[in-house]
Design an enzyme around this catalytic site. Structure first.
Site, PDB file in Angstrom:
ATOM      1  N   ASP A 209      20.943  83.524   4.240  1.00 31.33           N
ATOM      2  CA  ASP A 209      21.024  82.567   4.984  1.00 31.33           C
ATOM      3  C   ASP A 209      21.075  83.733   6.518  1.00 31.33           C
ATOM      4  O   ASP A 209      21.513  82.623   8.274  1.00 31.33           O
ATOM      5  CB  ASP A 209      23.098  82.721   4.701  1.00 31.33           C
ATOM      6  CG  ASP A 209      23.528  82.393   5.273  1.00 31.33           C
ATOM      7  OD1 ASP A 209      23.045  80.828   5.698  1.00 31.33           O
ATOM      8  OD2 ASP A 209      24.628  82.256   6.224  1.00 31.33           O
ATOM      9  N   SER A 233      25.703  77.223   9.731  1.00 30.05           N
ATOM     10  CA  SER A 233      24.942  76.389   8.142  1.00 30.05           C
ATOM     11  C   SER A 233      26.000  75.461   8.076  1.00 30.05           C
ATOM     12  O   SER A 233      27.353  75.708   7.679  1.00 30.05           O
ATOM     13  CB  SER A 233      25.249  77.181   7.285  1.00 30.05           C
ATOM     14  OG  SER A 233      23.874  78.471   8.252  1.00 30.05           O
ATOM     15  N   GLN A 283      18.606  74.436   3.554  1.00 28.07           N
ATOM     16  CA  GLN A 283      19.504  74.506   4.176  1.00 28.07           C
ATOM     17  C   GLN A 283      20.046  73.443   5.079  1.00 28.07           C
ATOM     18  O   GLN A 283      18.723  73.714   6.584  1.00 28.07           O
ATOM     19  CB  GLN A 283      19.786  75.978   4.706  1.00 28.07           C
ATOM     20  CG  GLN A 283      21.555  76.247   5.417  1.00 28.07           C
ATOM     21  CD  GLN A 283      21.254  77.935   5.381  1.00 28.07           C
ATOM     22  OE1 GLN A 283      21.424  78.378   6.823  1.00 28.07           O
ATOM     23  NE2 GLN A 283      22.326  78.225   5.226  1.00 28.07           N
TER      24      GLN A 283
END
Length: 292
Positions: A209, A233, A283
């Site tokens: 991430d 995100s 993502q």
């Protein structure tokens, strides 16, 4: 006092079970410069919570999650697991990560026992410089007198080494739209981890991430220090293909196929040093920058 980033991270991932409910767990948050819960942390914790309810020998092969609200890193997080299915080979779980009684993340993960089957993978790019030939992000941040740089040096649990110019402080001077924002990064934890395959898969979710949306900035000629940048995100999808150890060097081969409407999509393939493809990741994020 010097902290141990690995020990601190492992402590945050060591969830406490609710004695009154076998499907509910609690975990702390790691402190962040902006006071918000790190998305990779809550993904990893949600996955580990689900894994605590799964039959022994089944490991996650995929997960899909939505970041619903910003979490407060000063408050604990409750992880409520819903048992969706227990089949002969596959197990499915939903986890809600809650603060103040409302979800900050909702995730579904699927687990599978080891089975024989077809076996092939996409090859790792050739001619990539090894991590020993590249500059660590810690070396770069050690030269910067800024609280965020100090946080990286003291608190971040993973060593990142870009193949090509990093874009922490300035845009890539060689970025070209036709390259699709492609970039490659070697990543490894800053210390050894226990021999727990579930933990290593969760730590891969934790680590990725940090970099998943970076190709969007690279392709658009921006950097992390772009004035007025707002980035977060929105969702996260991940597939584990093979066993992985995050305390060994992994190569992230990244791209971004699209940006539109204040959103951008990042993608990554993750390879071991022996060339095996261990994971694929996607993502989407909110990416807002002042337009030229």
């Amino acid at each position: 006092m010097t902290t141990d980033p690995i020990a601190t991270t492992l402590a945050a991932l060591d969830l406490v079970a609710d004695p009154a409910d076998p499907d509910q767990f609690t975990g702390p948050s790691l402190p962040r410069p902006n006071g918000r819960v790190f998305g990779g942390q809550v993904i990893a914790q949600s996955l580990l919570a689900a894994g605590r309810t799964v039959p022994e020998g089944r490991l996650p092969h995929s997960m899909h999650g939505y970041f619903l609200r910003a979490g407060d890193d000063r408050e604990p997080i409750t992880f409520a697991v819903e048992r969706l299915r227990d089949g002969r080979s596959f197990t499915a779980r939903r986890t809600h990560a809650l603060q103040g009684g409302v979800p900050i993340l909702s995730m579904i993960a699927s687990f599978q026992e080891e089975q024989p089957g077809l076996d092939y993978d996409e090859p790792m790019p050739r001619g990539v410089p090894g991590p020993e030939e590249l500059t660590s992000a810690f070396e770069l941040f050690a030269q910067v007198d800024h609280p965020v740089a100090k946080f990286w040096v003291d608190e971040v649990a993973f060593d990142l080494r870009h193949v090509g110019p990093p874009i922490y402080l300035r845009p890539d001077p060689h970025h070209e739209r036709e390259l699709g924002g492609r970039q490659m990064i070697w990543m490894r934890s800053r210390g050894p981890l226990p021999d727990d395959p579930m933990l290593h898969r969760a730590m891969l979710a934790f680590a990725c991430d940090q970099v998943m949306l970076e190709p969007i900035l690279r392709r658009s000629g921006r950097s992390w220090s772009t004035p007025g940048l707002s980035i977060a995100s929105l969702d996260h999808a991940m597939w584990w293909h093979r066993d992985v150890r995050v305390d060994e060097w992994l190569l992230y081969v990244q791209s971004t196929p699209n940006a539109h409407g204040g959103r951008g999509l990042g993608a990554a393939r993750v390879f071991r040093q022996d060339g095996s493809l261990v994971a694929s990741i996607a993502q989407e994020g909110m990416v807002r920058v002042p337009l030229d």
